[in-house]
Each structure stands twice: as C-alpha cells, then as structure tokens.
Design an enzyme around this catalytic site. Structure first.
Site, mmCIF file in Angstrom:
data_model
loop_
_atom_site.group_PDB
_atom_site.id
_atom_site.type_symbol
_atom_site.label_atom_id
_atom_site.label_comp_id
_atom_site.label_asym_id
_atom_site.label_seq_id
_atom_site.Cartn_x
_atom_site.Cartn_y
_atom_site.Cartn_z
ATOM 1 C CG HIS A 185 5.925 -5.331 4.664
ATOM 2 N ND1 HIS A 185 6.511 -4.997 5.852
ATOM 3 C CD2 HIS A 185 6.702 -6.285 4.113
ATOM 4 C CE1 HIS A 185 7.607 -5.722 6.026
ATOM 5 N NE2 HIS A 185 7.751 -6.517 4.969
ATOM 6 C CE1 TYR B 160 4.686 -0.704 10.404
ATOM 7 C CE2 TYR B 160 5.760 -1.175 12.483
ATOM 8 C CZ TYR B 160 5.808 -1.063 11.119
ATOM 9 O OH TYR B 160 6.968 -1.320 10.458
ATOM 10 C CG ASP C 190 10.801 -7.716 4.427
ATOM 11 O OD1 ASP C 190 9.734 -8.323 4.227
ATOM 12 O OD2 ASP C 190 10.955 -6.910 5.371
ATOM 13 C CE LYS D 14 0.833 -1.414 6.903
ATOM 14 N NZ LYS D 14 2.143 -1.822 6.343
#
Length: 179
Positions: free
Chosen positions: A62, A132, A168, A72
């Site tokens: 991603h 995250y 995904d 991130k």
C-alpha cells in the site's frame, strides 16, 4: 531511541530502549525531540491498529500518492511480522529496491517509512497486531497498491501459505507510467 539507518535514505529501523524491573517494562514510542534530532519533522494525524488472526496473513503493498503521500511509523505490538518497504521515488538511487524487517514486541523495533514508499507485511504468527502512525489522512482517491507477487520486485515472502484479501491480491503489477 536508537535510529538505525536502512539502505534507503530517510527510512529508519528504530530500536527502543526499555526500562525493565519486576513490574514489567516501559519505553517511549515517540518523542518529537528525538525525531527532530534525527532530522525527522512529522506531525501524526492518524493512528491505526491492524489485528491479524492467522499466520501468513499478507497486507500490502500500500501507498498514497501526492498530495496525500505519507510517512508511516509501524510497530508490531503482538506476534511477529515480516515487514517490507519498496522505494518508489523515481529520483532515488534505490528506486524499486525492497528491504524487509522482522518486527515483534521482543525485538522492540519499529520501522519509519518515508514518503514515496509502498508498504506491506506478512504475519509470522497467528494473532499478530500492529500500530501504525500516519502523517496524512487516509484518502481513497489517492490510495494505490502494488501486487505483492510482482516478479519485477521479486519480494521474497517467508511463508508460502498466503492469506490475502481480494483487494490486495488484485493490485496491479508495477508500471512506472502509473505511479
């Protein structure tokens, strides 16, 4: 906190120093001053928690494109994961290279992923959980993904049995004209 260089400019494996006694342990997950001392100026705007029931679960690859490209900070808080980042910065010496890190509560590491990287992971244990931190809000219009099994990236996932969502698994193969 110890900021360990990776093969990528501005990506760091962060090792946390913990203070342990008979009650348990304590460590600082984020300190603005320590990040700034490492030339990382970031404002976290979103925190996500990923719960993965099965060993072999794969999420990724991603990323978000500008103007919602994001930094991130990822930490595994339960279980363990094989965490992968791919450099998508076209002007980078490490363009399209990947690097993996094993993250777990036992090794007390996190990965700081700069803007311009795809990110994904595979769980190495059942019931693995991640936290995250994101520097940008999720924006579906600017969300993108790369196919986890793209032969041009040649990511060496550790477990052959892969549990992955339809979304995904349907990410496209790499196309430099679409990024």
């Amino acid at each position: 906190m110890e900021f360990l260089k990776t093969k990528f400019k501005n990506a760091f494996l962060i090792n946390f120093s913990s203070h342990t006694d008979d009650r348990g342990s304590f460590f600082r997950f984020y300190c603005e001053n320590e990040f700034k001392n490492n030339n990382i100026n970031v404002k976290w705007v979103q925190i996500n928690h990923s719960i993965n029931k099965k060993k072999g679960t794969l999420r990724g690859m991603h990323f978000q494109v500008e103007p919602y490209s994001e930094i991130k900070l990822v930490r595994c808080i339960k279980g363990s994961i094989f965490d992968v980042i791919v450099d998508l910065r076209k002007d980078s010496d490490t363009y399209l290279q990947w690097q993996a890190f094993e993250l777990s509560p036992e090794n007390n590491n996190a990965i700081l992923i700069p803007k311009g990287f795809a990110h994904g992971f595979q769980t190495l244990e059942k019931n693995s959980e991640l936290i995250y931190f994101h520097s940008e809000y999720y924006n579906k219009e600017y969300e993108r993904g790369l196919n986890f099994d793209d032969k041009s990236l040649n990511i060496k996932w550790p477990l052959k049995k892969i549990i992955i969502s339809d979304k995904d698994s349907s990410h496209p193969k790499y196309n430099k004209n679409e990024l």
